[in-house]
Write an enzyme that holds these catalytic residues in place. Structure first.
Site, PDB file in Angstrom:
ATOM      1  N   LYS A 124       0.832  -1.208   0.000  1.00 51.98           N
ATOM      2  CA  LYS A 124       0.000   0.000   0.000  1.00 51.98           C
ATOM      3  C   LYS A 124       0.867   1.258   0.000  1.00 51.98           C
ATOM      4  O   LYS A 124       2.088   1.206   0.126  1.00 51.98           O
ATOM      5  CB  LYS A 124      -0.939  -0.015   1.216  1.00 51.98           C
ATOM      6  CG  LYS A 124      -1.842  -1.237   1.277  1.00 51.98           C
ATOM      7  CD  LYS A 124      -2.674  -1.388   0.018  1.00 51.98           C
ATOM      8  CE  LYS A 124      -3.724  -2.500   0.102  1.00 51.98           C
ATOM      9  NZ  LYS A 124      -3.166  -3.849   0.099  1.00 51.98           N
ATOM     10  N   ASN A 125       0.238   2.418  -0.134  1.00 56.83           N
ATOM     11  CA  ASN A 125       0.980   3.687  -0.158  1.00 56.83           C
ATOM     12  C   ASN A 125       1.706   3.930   1.152  1.00 56.83           C
ATOM     13  O   ASN A 125       2.858   4.360   1.175  1.00 56.83           O
ATOM     14  CB  ASN A 125       0.019   4.855  -0.418  1.00 56.83           C
ATOM     15  CG  ASN A 125      -0.601   4.825  -1.800  1.00 56.83           C
ATOM     16  OD1 ASN A 125      -0.801   3.758  -2.362  1.00 56.83           O
ATOM     17  ND2 ASN A 125      -0.916   5.994  -2.338  1.00 56.83           N
TER      18      ASN A 125
END
Length: 377
Positions: A181-182
Site C-alpha cells: 500500500k501507499n
C-alpha cells in the site's frame, strides 16, 4: 529486474522503533498506537480509529459489529481480494456478488437495489485503486433499506469522494497498511468507526471481548469478559513504524501521483490506437495513485505483454481472479446476475510497477511496455 513493488522507508522508522523498545512497552495500545489513532481520526474525520494487525482483521471486526446471523446477506463486488468476503463468511453470512462499473471497476451502484432481499444486512463498497465508489447513491440505497455500509478502503488512504475522505462515509470502514500500500507497516490495518453507538463495542471486540480499554481509562475498577471478540491489536513496534509513515503521507502520495501522471500521459497515444485502455478517474474523485493499471484487448494479449515485460526485466501483475469463480466463492456465496464486466476485466487488467523511488526506472518500464505493445503476435 524492476520489481512490481518495493516498500518505501521514510528514514525514521528504526528511530521510532528504538524509542518503543526503550520505553519497554511493546504490546498494543501504547503511545505510538495512540498517536496513530489520533492521526487517523483527525485526518479522516472518523469518530474512532482502532489499529488492527491487518485490514482483514478490521473487516472481521466490522462483521462482528454488524451482528450478522447465519444466512444474512452482504452485497459486495466479486472483483476484490478474498478478505472482503471471508470476513463475513466467518460469521455465517452470504456474500452476494454484484457486477462492477466498466469505468472505475468499482461496485456498480445501479445494480445494488435489485440484489437486495429480506436477508440483506449490509453493503460493502470496495474503493478499487484508491478511486471512490459512487458513495452518495450507495448511502441513499442503504438509508432506504436500513442497511449498514462498510467501506473496504484498503487501497484508499489519502483519497476522497466529493472532498470526503474514503473511510469517513460508511458506518464502518477498514484500511490496509500492508507493504504493497501507499503507507505501510509491513502488515497492519485499521478499523474506522463513524457512528458513536458502535464505538464502545468496537473497543471490546478488539480487546478479546473484554472491557480492558475502559479499565485503563478508569471507567471500571476491573476488566472482564463482556462480549465476543478476539486479539486484533498490533504491537507497538508496528505502530512506531506506522507513525514514521504517517508523517510523510502527503509527500509519498505526491510522488506517486507524479509517477501515475507520467504513465497516464505516456500511454494516451496507445489508448487512441486501441491497444489498451487507461484508468478512468471521475472528476469528483481525488485518488491517491495507489496503482496504475491498463486494460488490454483480451487474455491472450495480456499474457503476451506480461511475458514480454518479464523478458525485459520488468515485473507486472494482474488481479483479481473473481471470487465468484473461486471454489470457496461457489460454496459460500451467491451471484446476482452474470457479472460480465467482472469476468472481462479479470482477463484484461495488468498492473505496472509503481513505488516511491522508481522515478528514474519508470522510463525503462515505459520503454519495455512499448516493445511489448508493438510486438506482432
Amino acid at each position: 529486474m524492476i520489481p512490481f513493488n518495493k516498500p518505501y522507508m521514510t528514514g525514521k522508522e528504526l528511530w521510532y522503533i528504538a524509542q518503543a523498545h526503550a520505553k519497554g512497552h511493546l504490546a498494543g495500545d501504547g503511545g505510538f498506537t495512540k498517536q496513530c489513532h489520533h492521526w487517523l481520526e483527525k485526518t479522516i474525520g472518523c469518530q474512532k480509529a482502532l489499529l488492527t494487525h491487518s485490514c482483514t482483521a478490521g473487516l472481521e471486526m466490522a462483521a462482528l459489529l454488524a451482528d450478522l446471523e447465519p444466512g444474512d446477506e452482504v452485497i459486495m463486488p466479486s472483483f476484490t481480494f478474498v478478505s472482503t468476503a471471508n470476513a463475513f463468511v466467518l460469521r455465517g453470512a452470504v456474500p452476494v456478488f454484484v457486477d462492477i462499473r466498466p469505468d472505475t471497476l468499482n461496485l456498480d451502484e445501479r445494480l445494488i437495489e435489485a440484489a437486495i432481499t429480506p436477508r440483506t444486512r449490509a453493503i460493502v463498497p470496495v474503493h478499487y485503486a484508491g478511486v471512490s465508489c459512487e458513495m452518495d447513491a450507495i448511502l441513499e440505497i442503504a438509508r432506504r433499506h436500513n442497511l449498514l455500509v462498510i467501506e473496504d478502503a484498503a487501497q484508499g488512504l489519502g483519497s476522497s469522494y466529493r472532498r470526503r475522505p474514503l473511510g469517513s462515509m460508511g458506518e464502518l470502514a477498514a484500511l490496509s497498511f500492508h507493504e504493497t500500500k501507499n503507507v505501510i507497516a509491513g502488515e497492519g490495518g485499521a478499523l474506522l468507526v463513524n457512528v458513536s453507538r458502535l464505538a464502545e463495542r468496537a473497543e471490546i471486540i478488539r480487546e478479546k471481548g473484554t472491557n480492558r480499554s475502559q479499565f485503563f481509562r478508569g471507567q471500571v475498577d476491573k476488566y472482564t469478559w463482556v462480549d465476543v471478540g478476539s486479539s486484533y491489536l498490533p504491537g507497538e513496534i508496528v505502530a512506531a513504524f506506522l507513525v514514521a509513515q504517517f508523517e510523510e503521507v502527503d509527500a509519498i502520495n505526491r510522488r506517486r501521483l507524479l509517477m501515475w501522471d507520467v504513465y497516464h500521459q505516456a500511454l494516451s497515444s496507445y489508448e487512441a490506437e486501441g491497444l489498451l485502455r487507461r484508468p478512468i478517474v471521475p472528476g469528483h474523485c481525488q485518488h491517491n495513485a495507489h496503482m496504475y493499471y491498463i486494460l488490454l484487448p483480451d487474455l491472450a494479449r495480456r499474457t503476451a505483454v506480461i511475458n514480454s515485460l518479464k523478458a525485459q526485466g520488468v515485473q507486472s501483475v494482474f488481479h483479481y481472479i473473481p471470487l465468484h469463480s473461486a471454489p470457496a466463492g461457489k460454496r459460500y456465496a451467491r451471484t446476482h446476475g452474470e457479472l460480465p464486466v467482472t469476468n472481462n476485466t479479470s482477463d484484461r487488467l495488468l498492473r505496472l510497477p509503481l513505488w516511491v523511488g522508481m522515478e528514474e526506472q519508470q522510463r525503462d518500464v515505459l520503454r519495455a511496455l512499448r516493445v511489448a505493445l508493438e510486438a506482432k503476435d
